[in-house]
Design a protein around this motif. Sequence first.
Motif, PDB file in Angstrom:
ATOM      1  N   ILE A 176       1.231  -1.056   0.158  1.00 24.51           N
ATOM      2  CA  ILE A 176      -0.083  -0.178  -0.034  1.00 24.51           C
ATOM      3  C   ILE A 176       1.040   1.359   0.107  1.00 24.51           C
ATOM      4  O   ILE A 176       1.791   1.316   1.074  1.00 24.51           O
ATOM      5  CB  ILE A 176      -1.175   0.312   1.098  1.00 24.51           C
ATOM      6  N   SER A 228       0.009   4.756   0.143  1.00 29.38           N
ATOM      7  CA  SER A 228      -0.579   5.599   0.594  1.00 29.38           C
ATOM      8  C   SER A 228      -0.347   6.212   1.167  1.00 29.38           C
ATOM      9  O   SER A 228      -0.098   5.406   2.976  1.00 29.38           O
ATOM     10  CB  SER A 228      -2.314   5.822   0.876  1.00 29.38           C
ATOM     11  N   ALA A 262      -2.599   6.723   4.566  1.00 28.70           N
ATOM     12  CA  ALA A 262      -2.832   5.366   5.107  1.00 28.70           C
ATOM     13  C   ALA A 262      -2.500   4.594   5.826  1.00 28.70           C
ATOM     14  O   ALA A 262      -2.302   4.332   7.155  1.00 28.70           O
ATOM     15  CB  ALA A 262      -3.809   3.941   3.648  1.00 28.70           C
ATOM     16  N   THR A 275      -1.377   6.309   9.434  1.00 30.75           N
ATOM     17  CA  THR A 275      -2.633   6.526  10.123  1.00 30.75           C
ATOM     18  C   THR A 275      -3.227   5.295  10.881  1.00 30.75           C
ATOM     19  O   THR A 275      -2.931   4.734  11.790  1.00 30.75           O
ATOM     20  CB  THR A 275      -3.773   6.958   9.317  1.00 30.75           C
ATOM     21  N   ALA A 276      -2.234   4.011   9.701  1.00 31.75           N
ATOM     22  CA  ALA A 276      -2.334   2.316  10.369  1.00 31.75           C
ATOM     23  C   ALA A 276      -1.338   2.784  11.887  1.00 31.75           C
ATOM     24  O   ALA A 276      -1.525   0.984  12.685  1.00 31.75           O
ATOM     25  CB  ALA A 276      -2.248   1.407   9.439  1.00 31.75           C
ATOM     26  N   TYR A 332     -10.977   4.384  13.426  1.00 33.74           N
ATOM     27  CA  TYR A 332     -10.039   3.769  12.412  1.00 33.74           C
ATOM     28  C   TYR A 332     -10.576   3.209  10.870  1.00 33.74           C
ATOM     29  O   TYR A 332     -10.173   3.401   9.785  1.00 33.74           O
ATOM     30  CB  TYR A 332      -8.672   3.082  12.777  1.00 33.74           C
ATOM     31  N   SER A 381     -10.126   3.827   7.223  1.00 34.94           N
ATOM     32  CA  SER A 381     -10.002   2.597   6.136  1.00 34.94           C
ATOM     33  C   SER A 381     -10.667   3.045   4.995  1.00 34.94           C
ATOM     34  O   SER A 381     -10.406   2.601   3.817  1.00 34.94           O
ATOM     35  CB  SER A 381      -9.045   1.369   6.815  1.00 34.94           C
ATOM     36  N   VAL A 387     -10.425   5.998   2.670  1.00 40.72           N
ATOM     37  CA  VAL A 387      -8.935   5.623   1.936  1.00 40.72           C
ATOM     38  C   VAL A 387      -9.768   4.405   0.828  1.00 40.72           C
ATOM     39  O   VAL A 387      -9.378   4.892  -0.282  1.00 40.72           O
ATOM     40  CB  VAL A 387      -8.014   5.310   2.480  1.00 40.72           C
ATOM     41  N   LEU A 416      -5.034  -3.055   5.114  1.00 35.57           N
ATOM     42  CA  LEU A 416      -5.721  -1.939   5.386  1.00 35.57           C
ATOM     43  C   LEU A 416      -6.291  -2.166   6.630  1.00 35.57           C
ATOM     44  O   LEU A 416      -6.244  -1.519   8.172  1.00 35.57           O
ATOM     45  CB  LEU A 416      -5.679  -1.117   4.519  1.00 35.57           C
ATOM     46  N   SER A 417      -8.100  -2.707   6.703  1.00 33.30           N
ATOM     47  CA  SER A 417      -9.098  -2.705   6.993  1.00 33.30           C
ATOM     48  C   SER A 417      -8.826  -3.455   8.377  1.00 33.30           C
ATOM     49  O   SER A 417      -9.918  -2.997   8.817  1.00 33.30           O
ATOM     50  CB  SER A 417     -10.299  -2.157   6.430  1.00 33.30           C
TER      51      SER A 417
END
Length: 293
Positions: free
Chosen positions: A52, A54, A57, A60-61, A114, A118, A121, A137-138
């Motif tokens: 990924i 981004s 993303a 933030t994760a 969060y 996600s 995004v 990501l999620s």
Amino acid sequence: MKTRIISGIIMAAIVVGVLVLGFLVSPYFITAFIAIVAAVGCYELIHNAAGIKSKAAVYTACAYTALSVILRDGTLYLYITSPLMTSLYDEKKKFAYFIASNWSVFPTILTVLYFIFSVCVILKCHKDFDLAKIVTLSAMPLFLSYAFSSLGAILNHTSGLFYLLLLLNFSSVCDMGAYFVGVTLGKHKLCPEISPKKTVEGALGGIASSIIFSIVIVLSFSLPEKLIAILILTIPLCILGMLGDLFASSIKRSVNLKDYGSLIPGHGGILDRVDSILMIAPLLYLCIRIGVL
């Protein structure tokens, strides 16, 4: 091999130093260290493995994972909320009391926020997200944050050293025993498509090694009353550690990745070192919480 040994010594020295500070000075050293390690592990999974790109993303994760570990820390909870709870009969400090009495809700709120982030995004950059990236990501930061926070809770327990040795026994000792027995006696492949070198004989040897060390650890701490429970749990927890190792390997193999990262020369990344521990820690902590251990 020389690089691997030197890196291992440095890594062990750092961990021991943090544990000493945590046990003798303040448990917040352990929590802060685990939060940082969790963030790095999340970066390895989101950026290196899932690919990924981004930055919003990825970072933030990582921030979510670290902050979630901190918010779930029991010792930090007591430190922050104990002074606030004294505001019970102070009309001017009702808000402070509200925060203190509802602190356990904050990790859940953070997780919901969060997840919403996600989703946003993924919808915005939907052309860049296949199913694997969407799930990574999620969902994966949620697992990582819970697993690392369980590890932190184990280390910050009043018997943290005892449970840490058990955790290392079920993961590292089992892994080393499996390696040496597998090299010597291994004939039947355990999971050849994911990890060609692992054998059934090695797995059994690893479990046998952990059983022996479980007895040694219990007797060393003079806790014979826990021996039966620990011996019973040694087999499933060792198997769980092996599953964690194979699961982490399957992810790397699916994306043609040798290591999750290069932070630890000769060893790879954080997730390459703690994959089995992250699978064991939540169940081990659950056993501690319900009084099985």
